[in-house]
Design a protein around this motif. Sequence first.
Motif, PDB file in Angstrom:
ATOM      1  N   ARG A 167       0.820  -1.204   0.000  1.00  0.00           N
ATOM      2  CA  ARG A 167       0.000   0.000   0.000  1.00  0.00           C
ATOM      3  C   ARG A 167       0.861   1.266   0.000  1.00  0.00           C
ATOM      4  O   ARG A 167       0.533   2.242  -0.642  1.00  0.00           O
ATOM      5  CB  ARG A 167      -0.922  -0.001   1.219  1.00  0.00           C
ATOM      6  N   ARG A 223       5.517   3.468 -20.574  1.00  0.00           N
ATOM      7  CA  ARG A 223       4.745   2.289 -20.199  1.00  0.00           C
ATOM      8  C   ARG A 223       5.239   1.096 -21.000  1.00  0.00           C
ATOM      9  O   ARG A 223       5.260  -0.024 -20.521  1.00  0.00           O
ATOM     10  CB  ARG A 223       3.253   2.519 -20.466  1.00  0.00           C
ATOM     11  N   LEU A 264       5.920  -0.743 -11.501  1.00  0.00           N
ATOM     12  CA  LEU A 264       4.552  -1.063 -11.906  1.00  0.00           C
ATOM     13  C   LEU A 264       3.763   0.226 -12.108  1.00  0.00           C
ATOM     14  O   LEU A 264       3.747   1.092 -11.244  1.00  0.00           O
ATOM     15  CB  LEU A 264       3.878  -1.930 -10.846  1.00  0.00           C
ATOM     16  N   TYR A 265       3.129   0.316 -13.248  1.00  0.00           N
ATOM     17  CA  TYR A 265       2.249   1.456 -13.533  1.00  0.00           C
ATOM     18  C   TYR A 265       0.918   0.854 -13.915  1.00  0.00           C
ATOM     19  O   TYR A 265       0.848   0.045 -14.836  1.00  0.00           O
ATOM     20  CB  TYR A 265       2.793   2.315 -14.666  1.00  0.00           C
ATOM     21  N   MET A 266      -0.121   1.184 -13.183  1.00  0.00           N
ATOM     22  CA  MET A 266      -1.411   0.562 -13.436  1.00  0.00           C
ATOM     23  C   MET A 266      -2.525   1.484 -12.981  1.00  0.00           C
ATOM     24  O   MET A 266      -2.280   2.610 -12.570  1.00  0.00           O
ATOM     25  CB  MET A 266      -1.493  -0.795 -12.729  1.00  0.00           C
ATOM     26  N   GLN A 267      -3.764   0.967 -13.067  1.00  0.00           N
ATOM     27  CA  GLN A 267      -4.923   1.804 -12.776  1.00  0.00           C
ATOM     28  C   GLN A 267      -4.951   2.354 -11.362  1.00  0.00           C
ATOM     29  O   GLN A 267      -5.554   3.391 -11.126  1.00  0.00           O
ATOM     30  CB  GLN A 267      -6.182   1.000 -13.039  1.00  0.00           C
ATOM     31  N   SER A 268      -4.315   1.679 -10.416  1.00  0.00           N
ATOM     32  CA  SER A 268      -4.367   2.204  -9.053  1.00  0.00           C
ATOM     33  C   SER A 268      -2.971   2.498  -8.511  1.00  0.00           C
ATOM     34  O   SER A 268      -2.787   2.661  -7.314  1.00  0.00           O
ATOM     35  CB  SER A 268      -5.103   1.240  -8.127  1.00  0.00           C
ATOM     36  N   ARG A 269      -1.982   2.522  -9.383  1.00  0.00           N
ATOM     37  CA  ARG A 269      -0.645   2.966  -8.980  1.00  0.00           C
ATOM     38  C   ARG A 269      -0.070   3.731 -10.154  1.00  0.00           C
ATOM     39  O   ARG A 269       0.333   3.141 -11.155  1.00  0.00           O
ATOM     40  CB  ARG A 269       0.249   1.775  -8.666  1.00  0.00           C
ATOM     41  N   PHE A 270      -0.044   5.029 -10.048  1.00  0.00           N
ATOM     42  CA  PHE A 270       0.500   5.838 -11.138  1.00  0.00           C
ATOM     43  C   PHE A 270       1.358   6.924 -10.512  1.00  0.00           C
ATOM     44  O   PHE A 270       0.967   8.083 -10.429  1.00  0.00           O
ATOM     45  CB  PHE A 270      -0.635   6.425 -11.969  1.00  0.00           C
ATOM     46  N   PRO A 271       2.558   6.530 -10.043  1.00  0.00           N
ATOM     47  CA  PRO A 271       3.387   7.478  -9.297  1.00  0.00           C
ATOM     48  C   PRO A 271       3.802   8.663 -10.155  1.00  0.00           C
ATOM     49  O   PRO A 271       4.058   8.520 -11.350  1.00  0.00           O
ATOM     50  CB  PRO A 271       4.593   6.639  -8.885  1.00  0.00           C
ATOM     51  N   ARG A 272       3.836   9.804  -9.520  1.00  0.00           N
ATOM     52  CA  ARG A 272       4.328  10.965 -10.241  1.00  0.00           C
ATOM     53  C   ARG A 272       5.827  10.833 -10.390  1.00  0.00           C
ATOM     54  O   ARG A 272       6.469  10.009  -9.723  1.00  0.00           O
ATOM     55  CB  ARG A 272       3.947  12.253  -9.516  1.00  0.00           C
ATOM     56  N   GLY A 332       4.361   0.038  -2.825  1.00  0.00           N
ATOM     57  CA  GLY A 332       3.961  -0.542  -4.095  1.00  0.00           C
ATOM     58  C   GLY A 332       5.054  -1.399  -4.697  1.00  0.00           C
ATOM     59  O   GLY A 332       6.156  -1.501  -4.164  1.00  0.00           O
ATOM     60  N   ARG A 333       4.731  -2.019  -5.828  1.00  0.00           N
ATOM     61  CA  ARG A 333       5.724  -2.847  -6.505  1.00  0.00           C
ATOM     62  C   ARG A 333       6.513  -1.972  -7.458  1.00  0.00           C
ATOM     63  O   ARG A 333       5.930  -1.273  -8.279  1.00  0.00           O
ATOM     64  CB  ARG A 333       5.018  -3.974  -7.261  1.00  0.00           C
ATOM     65  N   ALA A 348       6.629  -1.975 -18.899  1.00  0.00           N
ATOM     66  CA  ALA A 348       5.838  -3.203 -19.021  1.00  0.00           C
ATOM     67  C   ALA A 348       6.710  -4.342 -19.531  1.00  0.00           C
ATOM     68  O   ALA A 348       6.643  -5.465 -19.036  1.00  0.00           O
ATOM     69  CB  ALA A 348       4.656  -2.976 -19.959  1.00  0.00           C
TER      70      ALA A 348
END
Lengths: 561, 342
Positions: A312, A400, A319-327, A315-316, A404
Amino acid sequence: MIDEVRLGVVLLCHANLPMAARMARIWADGGARVVIHIDAKVPAATADKMKRELSDLPGILYSRRIRCNWGRFSLIEATQHAASQLLEAYPDCTHVYLASGSCLPLRPIADLSAFLAAHPGRDFIESVDTNEVGWVIGGLNEERFTLYFPIDWRKYRKLFDRCVAIQRRLRIRRKLPRGLTPHLGSQWWCLTARTLRAILDDPRRDEYDRFFRRTWIPDESYFQTLARRHSSGIESRSLTFARFDHRGRPYQAYDDHLQVLEEANCFVARKIWPGAARLLEHFPRPADATPDPAPPQPANIERLIARTLSRRILGRPGLYMQSRFPRKDAENGKTSAPYAVFQGMTDIFPDFENWLRDHMPGDVHGHLLGPEMVEFAGRPEIGPGALSSSAVVRDYDPQRFLTALIRVTERMQVFQFSPRDNQELNWFMATDPNAYLFVVTGAWNLPLLDMDMPFDDVRRITAMLQRTEMEQLQVLNSVWVKARVQLWEFNDFIARPQAILDKVLSQIDPDANPVTELPPMRDMTGLPEHLQRLRNSGLHPHLTGDQPITKASHILARNNI
Amino acid sequence: MRTLEHLPIPGRLRRRIERQWLIGRAIKRRHALTLLTDRTRQIASRDILAFVTQRNERVRLPYFLDYYRKLGIRHFLFVDNNSDDGSTEYLCEQPDVSLWWTKAGYKQSRFGMDWLGWLLFRYGHGHWCLTVDPDEFLVYPHCDDRPLTALTDWLEDSGRRSYPAMLLDMYPRGALDETVYREGQNPFEIACWFDPANYSIRKNKYLGNLWIQGGPRTRTFFSYDPKSGPALNKIPLVNWNRRYAYYSSTHMLLPRSLNWVYDEDGGEMASGCLLHAKFLSTFAEKSAEELDRGQHYANSQEYRAYHAGLQEGAHLWCSESREYHDWRQLEDLGLISSGNWP
C-alpha cells in the motif's frame, strides 16, 4: 505465585450487538466472569434484545451505560466503571481482560487461563515510552499528551488539524502530572487484579483523570501509562492480536484468513468482518482435555500484514497501473529489474545483437526504440506481454512500453540504442538505478560512410544525429544521473574494443566468460577522410573523439580495420 | 457542453456546471423510460445495486445475472433499449430485476448514461452501485472468498467512495465465431485469453482520472492510431450520492475526487478488473448490426475497424496472450491490486 487463574472480562460493545452477544457467550462459556458495557448511543431496544439473548447466563453483569466517543475519555470512563464493578462483584478475580464486542477469541478460554497461570503476576499490556519510540502509525505521538483537543476529529477533521497546528505554532504545552511518564500501546490489555485495583484506587486518580480527560485517544495511553506506576511486572505486549494500517485503521480478518489465524495461535483477534461466517464458526477452537499454555506465534500473519502495508505504501517497483501511477521521481523504482542499453555497438559491429546473445544471459533485443519498428529479439510481430511491434503504438506511451516489457519478462532485458531512435526515454533511463547504459559516442557516423546519398544529405543527417546525441550526453552528464553510465568516445573504443566489451559484460554478469573474439566490424575505410570532408563543409564532428585524424587512422590501421 | 472547454471559466466552476448539467439532463430524460416491472420496493437500505443497459443480450443474461447474484448484488435495475430477442420478457420474469424500456437513441442518450443517470439519481442514493454492461464481469482481489459486501464494507471503512476496475478484453484462442456461445455458459470458458502487459496510461488533468488504452483491440485494430483505441479505465463501483454524475460512460465521474482511485506517491490502492466478454461468437453479427445502427462512440469507429478486421479473418489471439486463471494471476501481472486489503 498464583495457583489458579480466575479470569474476568470487560467487554466494550458499541455496534453489532448480536456479534457482541455471541462473544460474551464464548467468554462466559469458557468460565470467565463477564461485565458488558453497552454504549449509551445504542438504542435501548437493541440493548434489551442483547440482554434477553444472554439471559440464560446469570453471571453476566451490565455496567453503567456511557456515551462513548471515539478518541475520548468516555471510553476510559466506561472501562473504569465496568472494571470496578467486576472487581467488586467477583473479588476472587485474578486477571481482567479488556476486549471489545468484535474481538473474537481464537483459542479456548482455558488456554488463556493456562497461559496466564504460567506467567504469574505479569501484566500483559503493550506500553511504549513515547519519548523514545514512535509507536503511533499515522497520527500524533507525544503531542497527544501535550496539546489540547477540544474538537471532535471524526466530525470536524479540518478544524481538528488546524487546532493542532495553531497550538504547535503558539508552542502550547500542557504540563504532565508529576511522576507520570507517558506511554502508549494497544488499547486491549490483560492486567492482574492487583495492578488494576491499584490503578483504580490510586489516591491521585482524580488528578490523572483530569489530565487524561484532555488527552487525545486516552484508551491507548491511560492504562498503559498508569500500569507503569503500579505494576511490578509488565509484559509489554497485547494478547489481543490487532494490527493497524498506515492510517491507523484496524485490519479485518476474513474467511480466507482461517489458516493463517490458526497458525498464529493468538488468544484473541480483532477485528473480524461480521460476515466472515466460517471464521465465526471455526473459532474459538474447542478446548482440549489439557489446556495449552503455548504463547502466540504471529510471525506468519505479521508477515502478511507487513507485505500488505508495504504494497500500500511503497507498491511494486516498476509497476504502472490503474491504481498505482506514481508521479515523476516518486516511483519507488522506475523499473522493476536491471536492464542494459548499448548505444553505438550495432553501428560498429553490424551483427552485435546476435553476438551479444551468445555472450550473456538475458533477452537481447535490437533497437527497441527504433524508428521503423520495435525490434524485439527474433523480430516477432507481437513481443513479450503482447506488446505491439508497431512504432506508433510504442511511441504513444514509450515509458509504459519499456516498464511493461521489463516487468513482464523474467530475464534481463538488453537492447540497442542510437540517436536515430526515439529519445523520449533519455531522462527516464538516466535517472533509473536499474539501467546500465553503455554508450560509444559518434559511432552513428559509420553507417553513413557507405550510404549511397548525396553529400549534402549526409551532412544534414550528420548534423541532426550529432545534435541529438549532444542533447542526450547533456542528460547523461547531469548530476541527476542514477543509472550506471559508461561513455566512450568512438576513437577510445576502437582503440581497445575487446577489453572494453570484456569489462562491460563482466559488469552485467560477473560470471561471464572473457571475450575471446569480437563480432565482425563494419568496414571503416575512408572514415578519416569522411570526417575531414564534413569538417571542410563547415560541420564539426566532435563526438568521435578529439584525436587528430592522422592518429585515428593510425589506430584503425593498428587494429587491422 | 463541449463548448465550455473553450471558455475562460475556472476549471472548478466549469466542472460544477458540467456536473449539474449532466444530472439535469438525466432527470429531464427520465420521460424516455417506460417502466415495465417495478420491484424497487424490495431494495433494502444497505443493498448493493447493479445498473445495466442492454439491447438484445438474451443469450448472455442468465449467466450475467447468476454471476452477480453470487457476488452479492441484491437488485438489478435494467434499461432495455428496444430489444426484440425476448430479453425484455426474460428480464420481466426475474425476481430481483426492475426493468425500464426505451426506444430512444443510444447515442443521443450519451450512450445510455442519461437513462442510468436518472435511475442512479432516483434509486442509487446511499447505496453502493455497480454500473456495468451485460458483457462485463467484475473481478477483485479475494473475489473467490469474499462477497462484494466485504469489499464495499472495507471501502467504506477506509473512507473510499469509488472503486476502479479496468476493462480487460478477453478473447478466444481461435476465430471469434469458432465456438458458439451457449446460453448460461461461462463466457470465459471460451474467451479465456487476455493481453498481460501492453497498456498505455496517461493522466487527464481536468478530471483527474487515468486514461488507459491498449490491449488486443488497440494491438489489432488501432495499431496505426493508438490514440483512437478504446478507453479501458472504468470506475464501476461507487457509493452513490445523487450529486454524482458519470461523465463519459463509466470511465470517469464528477465530482472529480471520485476519480482519484490511484496513488501518486508510489503506493498501490485497491483495484479490480472488469473481464470483458465481448469477443464471443455473438460478436460478428452484433458488429454488423451495430454498424448499421451507428449508435456507438465516435461514429462506431470501433465497430467499423472490428468489422473490417474480422472480415479478413483476423483473430485476437497471439502467442503472448495469457490464459486467465484467477485474480491472483491478474494481481501478479499488476493489472489489479489488493492494495491495503490483506
